[in-house]
Design a protein around this motif. Structure first.
Motif, PDB file in Angstrom:
ATOM      1  N   THR A  27      34.926 -37.497   1.256  1.00  0.00           N
ATOM      2  CA  THR A  27      34.316 -36.590   0.292  1.00  0.00           C
ATOM      3  C   THR A  27      35.171 -36.510  -0.972  1.00  0.00           C
ATOM      4  O   THR A  27      36.374 -36.779  -0.955  1.00  0.00           O
ATOM      5  CB  THR A  27      34.126 -35.184   0.883  1.00  0.00           C
ATOM      6  OG1 THR A  27      35.401 -34.707   1.355  1.00  0.00           O
ATOM      7  CG2 THR A  27      33.123 -35.203   2.011  1.00  0.00           C
TER       8      THR A  27
ATOM      9  N   ARG B 125      34.973 -36.601  -5.654  1.00  0.00           N
ATOM     10  CA  ARG B 125      34.275 -36.991  -6.878  1.00  0.00           C
ATOM     11  C   ARG B 125      34.483 -38.490  -7.092  1.00  0.00           C
ATOM     12  O   ARG B 125      35.581 -39.013  -6.900  1.00  0.00           O
ATOM     13  CB  ARG B 125      34.797 -36.196  -8.066  1.00  0.00           C
ATOM     14  CG  ARG B 125      34.404 -34.716  -8.006  1.00  0.00           C
ATOM     15  CD  ARG B 125      35.003 -33.897  -9.147  1.00  0.00           C
ATOM     16  NE  ARG B 125      36.436 -33.696  -8.931  1.00  0.00           N
ATOM     17  CZ  ARG B 125      37.370 -33.985  -9.818  1.00  0.00           C
ATOM     18  NH1 ARG B 125      37.055 -34.522 -10.976  1.00  0.00           N
ATOM     19  NH2 ARG B 125      38.645 -33.748  -9.541  1.00  0.00           N
TER      20      ARG B 125
ATOM     21  N   ASP C 290      29.099 -39.993 -13.143  1.00  0.00           N
ATOM     22  CA  ASP C 290      29.794 -39.181 -12.147  1.00  0.00           C
ATOM     23  C   ASP C 290      28.910 -38.830 -10.953  1.00  0.00           C
ATOM     24  O   ASP C 290      27.715 -38.552 -11.095  1.00  0.00           O
ATOM     25  CB  ASP C 290      30.290 -37.887 -12.792  1.00  0.00           C
ATOM     26  CG  ASP C 290      31.383 -38.145 -13.826  1.00  0.00           C
ATOM     27  OD1 ASP C 290      32.225 -39.032 -13.579  1.00  0.00           O
ATOM     28  OD2 ASP C 290      31.376 -37.476 -14.873  1.00  0.00           O
TER      29      ASP C 290
ATOM     30  N   THR D   9      29.174 -36.518  -7.154  1.00  0.00           N
ATOM     31  CA  THR D   9      29.903 -35.660  -6.223  1.00  0.00           C
ATOM     32  C   THR D   9      29.366 -35.901  -4.822  1.00  0.00           C
ATOM     33  O   THR D   9      28.150 -35.981  -4.605  1.00  0.00           O
ATOM     34  CB  THR D   9      29.755 -34.170  -6.579  1.00  0.00           C
ATOM     35  OG1 THR D   9      28.378 -33.834  -6.664  1.00  0.00           O
ATOM     36  CG2 THR D   9      30.447 -33.861  -7.893  1.00  0.00           C
TER      37      THR D   9
ATOM     38  N   CYS E 254      30.111 -33.964  -1.647  1.00  0.00           N
ATOM     39  CA  CYS E 254      30.860 -32.757  -1.292  1.00  0.00           C
ATOM     40  C   CYS E 254      30.102 -31.876  -0.297  1.00  0.00           C
ATOM     41  O   CYS E 254      28.870 -31.935  -0.212  1.00  0.00           O
ATOM     42  CB  CYS E 254      31.136 -31.945  -2.563  1.00  0.00           C
ATOM     43  SG  CYS E 254      32.237 -32.813  -3.726  1.00  0.00           S
TER      44      CYS E 254
ATOM     45  N   ARG F  66      36.705 -43.450  -6.457  1.00  0.00           N
ATOM     46  CA  ARG F  66      37.024 -42.031  -6.241  1.00  0.00           C
ATOM     47  C   ARG F  66      37.957 -41.544  -7.351  1.00  0.00           C
ATOM     48  O   ARG F  66      38.963 -42.183  -7.665  1.00  0.00           O
ATOM     49  CB  ARG F  66      37.675 -41.827  -4.882  1.00  0.00           C
ATOM     50  CG  ARG F  66      37.748 -40.361  -4.438  1.00  0.00           C
ATOM     51  CD  ARG F  66      38.309 -40.228  -3.028  1.00  0.00           C
ATOM     52  NE  ARG F  66      38.220 -38.859  -2.529  1.00  0.00           N
ATOM     53  CZ  ARG F  66      39.109 -37.889  -2.808  1.00  0.00           C
ATOM     54  NH1 ARG F  66      40.147 -38.158  -3.589  1.00  0.00           N
ATOM     55  NH2 ARG F  66      38.936 -36.674  -2.315  1.00  0.00           N
TER      56      ARG F  66
ATOM     57  N   CYS G 287      36.688 -32.661  -4.273  1.00  0.00           N
ATOM     58  CA  CYS G 287      35.503 -31.874  -4.598  1.00  0.00           C
ATOM     59  C   CYS G 287      35.908 -30.638  -5.398  1.00  0.00           C
ATOM     60  O   CYS G 287      36.971 -30.055  -5.163  1.00  0.00           O
ATOM     61  CB  CYS G 287      34.798 -31.439  -3.318  1.00  0.00           C
ATOM     62  SG  CYS G 287      33.980 -32.802  -2.464  1.00  0.00           S
TER      63      CYS G 287
END
Length: 524
Positions: A428, A430, A438, A440, A442, A519, A523
Motif C-alpha cells: 500500500t 502512493r 498519481d 493511491t 490505501c 511507489r 498512504c
C-alpha cells in the motif's frame, strides 16, 4: 521496408482502379432494408437505431427504431443526436484538408512547427513526425496507447496533458512500419489544426466543417442538451434489459477527446456528410478541393486483412487513409469507418465508384450487431445474389466470438474475495506513472482502495483470486478489471506496480499494459 510498403500501396491503387470498371449492380428495394433492419434489432434487442441508405447519390431510405432512452417513450428520429465516436476522425482530417487548401498547413510539415512542446518517446521520431503521420496509426504507439487519458470520462486530462504524456509511452513497434490503432494522435492533430487555424478546434470545426456543409445539428464543444433537444443516451445490456449509462446533464461539456471521437450528429446530417463524399456539389468542391479529397481517401498505411474478411468479403487489401479505412469487397472498392464508445456504435460506408452508401447510429452495446448489419447491407450492393440473411451472419459471428473467447479464456472472477489492508500492507502507498499520474492504493473502510487522481472513475477495491491481486472497478460495467503485479524495491529503485487486463479480449483503450507505477510514499 519503405519500398515494399510503396509497392503494396500501389497494389491497393491497382485494385481500386480495377473495381472502378466493374459491372454495376442493382440495389435492393426498400422492403429489403426494412427486413434487414428489423431482423438485426430483434436479434440483438437494440434500444435504438437510425439507418439511412444512399443509392446513386440519392437518399432512398431512412428508418428509425427504438427510443432515445429505454422506457422513456421518446422515439428515435432522423434528428436524434448520437455520439459518432471515431467517425469524428474523418471530420478532423477534413478540417485539416481545409487548412491545407487555405495554405495554412502542409501535410509534410513537422508537428513541432505547430506544437513546439510535442515529444514522442524516441527523439528521432519527434523530429521526423509529420502532420500526416498523426493520422495513419503508424506512429509506433502501441494499440490504444495512452487512451486512459481520454476514457473513462469525465476525467481531468487536458490536451496539453496528452501532448506532454506522449513522451513517456514506450513504442510498441518502429515508426511507420505497421498499423496499430491509436486515438491520442488525433487529439494532437486537433491541436495542430487549432495552431494553424488560429482558433480552438471546436470553433474551427463549427466554422470550417459544420456550417459550410449545413450540418446544422452536429455538436462539438460545450452545448445545452435541452436547447438542442432530441439526444440519444448510451445503454448497456444487463440480462434482458437495456439500461441507460452515463446519461447527459443539462449542459454537455467540451471534452478532450473530441478530435478523435467526441462529435455528435444526427442521421440527417450524417447522410449530408456522406453525400458530400459521393456526389459533391460545385459548392462542396469549393469547400474542399478534389485534390484534398483524394488525399484523405487514398491508402497511406496497410492494415492486415483478417480471415473473416477474406471469407466473407473476398478482400485482398485493406488500408488506412486520413480518417478513413478502405478495402475491396467482392471486387468493389469501399471507403468506411466505424465508431465505438461505451453504449454507442456507428458505421459509415461509402461505395464511391457506385455513389452508394449507408450510415447507421446505435445507442446500445452493439459490436456484433454493427458487424452483422453492416455486412447484410453491404452485400446487397456488392453481391445482390447473396443468399445469406441476417440470421446466417449473426450465427456465424456468434461462432467467431465464441472461438475467440475460448482462446483467450478470461478467468472466472466471481470467486474473488476482498483483500484486507493487513494482507497488502507491504504494497500500500502512493504511486506515480509518468503519463497517467498519481495513484493511491490505501486502506479505506476495511478494504484496499485503488484510485487514480486525475481519472475519478478509475477507482475500485483490490480483490484476490487464487494467488493474484486484481482491482475490481467501482463503476458498474467498467471494462475490464485489471491484474495488479507488484515488484519489490531493488537497490535505490522503489517498488513498482504494473497492470494487465484480466480479460485478454478487453477493450484496447484500457491500456493498463502501458503503465509503470513507481511507489512515491506512504498512504496519506
Amino acid at each position: 521496408m519503405r519500398r515494399r510498403l510503396c509497392l503494396a500501396l500501389l497494389a491497393v491503387l491497382a485494385i481500386a482502379g480495377s473495381v472502378h470498371a466493374a459491372t454495376p449492380v442493382t440495389p435492393p428495394a426498400n422492403g429489403d432494408y426494412d427486413r434487414i433492419l428489423d431482423a438485426v434489432v430483434a436479434r440483438y434487442h437494440l434500444p435504438g437505431i437510425a439507418l439511412g441508405v444512399i443509392e446513386h447519390g440519392k437518399v432512398v431510405y431512412v428508418a428509425t427504431r427504438g427510443e432515445t432512452v429505454a422506457g422513456s417513450g421518446q422515439k428515435i428520429t432522423p434528428r436524434t443526436l448520437f455520439k459518432i465516436a471515431s467517425n469524428s476522425k474523418a471530420m478532423t482530417t477534413a478540417l485539416l484538408g481545409r487548412l491545407v487548401d487555405q495554405g495554412k498547413l502542409r501535410w509534410g510539415d513537422p508537428v513541432t512547427k505547430y506544437l513546439p512542446d510535442f515529444r514522442m518517446y524516441d527523439p528521432w521520431v519527434t523530429k521526423n513526425m509529420r502532420v500526416a503521420d498523426l493520422l495513419t496509426h503508424s506512429s509506433g504507439l502501441p494499440e490504444g496507447g495512452g487512451d486512459l487519458m481520454l476514457w473513462p470520462e469525465p476525467n481531468a486530462f487536458t490536451r496539453a496533458d496528452i501532448i506532454h504524456g506522449l513522451r513517456y509511452i514506450k513504442p510498441g513497434y518502429s515508426f511507420r512500419s505497421k498499423y496499430e490503432y491509436d486515438n491520442l494522435l488525433y487529439v494532437v492533430a486537433g491541436e495542430v489544426a487549432a495552431a494553424a487555424g488560429g482558433a480552438p478546434y471546436e470553433t474551427l470545426m463549427h466554422r470550417e466543417v459544420f456550417q459550410p456543409l449545413g450540418l446544422s445539428r452536429c455538436q462539438v464543444g460545450e452545448w445545452s442538451r435541452d436547447a438542442v433537444g432530441d439526444v440519444a443516451e448510451p445503454h448497456s445490456r444487463e440480462g434482458d434489459r437495456n439500461v441507460p449509462v452515463d446519461g447527459d446533464g443539462p449542459v454537455i461539456p467540451a471534452i478532450t477527446s473530441a478530435p478523435a471521437g467526441g462529435i455528435r450528429c444526427d442521421l440527417d446530417d450524417m447522410l449530408t456528410w456522406a453525400r458530400n463524399w459521393l456526389v459533391p456539389t460545385p459548392a462542396q468542391l469549393q469547400w474542399l478541393s478534389a485534390e484534398q479529397r483524394r488525399v484523405l481517401q487514398s491508402p497511406h498505411m496497410l492494415i492486415p486483412v483478417s480471415e473473416q474478411r477474406r471469407d466473407w468479403d473476398h478482400s485482398h487489401i485493406m488500408a488506412y487513409g486520413y480518417g478513413w479505412r478502405m478495402t475491396d469487397v467482392d471486387g468493389t472498392w469501399t471507403v468506411w469507418h466505424t465508431g465505438t464508445l461505451d453504449g454507442m456504435y456507428s458505421e459509415l460506408m461509402l461505395l464511391p465508384d457506385r455513389k452508394n452508401g449507408f450510415v447507421f447510429l446505435i445507442n446500445g452495446e452493439a459490436e456484433s450487431a454493427r458487424t452483422v448489419l453492416g455486412e447484410a447491407l453491404l452485400k446487397h450492393f456488392t453481391r445482390p445474389d447473396d443468399t445469406h440473411d441476417v440470421t446466417w451472419y449473426a450465427d456465424a459471428q456468434q461462432r467467431i466470438d465464441e472461438r475467440a473467447s475460448k482462446r483467450a479464456a478470461a478467468p472466472d472472477t466471481s470467486k474473488a474475495t476482498l483483500v484486507a489492508p493487513a494482507a497488502l500492507a507491504a504494497w500500500t502507498g502512493r504511486y506515480r506513472d509518468p503519463w497517467l499520474g498519481d495513484l493511491t492504493l490505501c486502506p479505506k473502510n476495511g478494504r484496499v482502495h485503488f484510485a487514480v487522481a486525475k481519472s475519478p472513475r478509475l477507482n475500485g477495491d483490490v480483490m484476490r483470486l487464487g494467488k493474484r491481486d486484481l482491482v475490481h472497478w467501482s463503476r458498474h460495467g467498467m471494462d475490464p478489471d485489471a491484474w495488479l503485479d507488484f515488484h519489490p524495491a531493488q537497490g535505490n529503485q522503489a517498488a513498482t506496480l504494473t497492470m494487465t487486463k484480466v480479460d485478454p479480449l478487453g477493450d484496447f483503450s484500457s491500456d493498463y499494459e502501458d503503465l509503470h507505477f513507481v511507489r512515491t510514499g506512504d498512504c496519506p
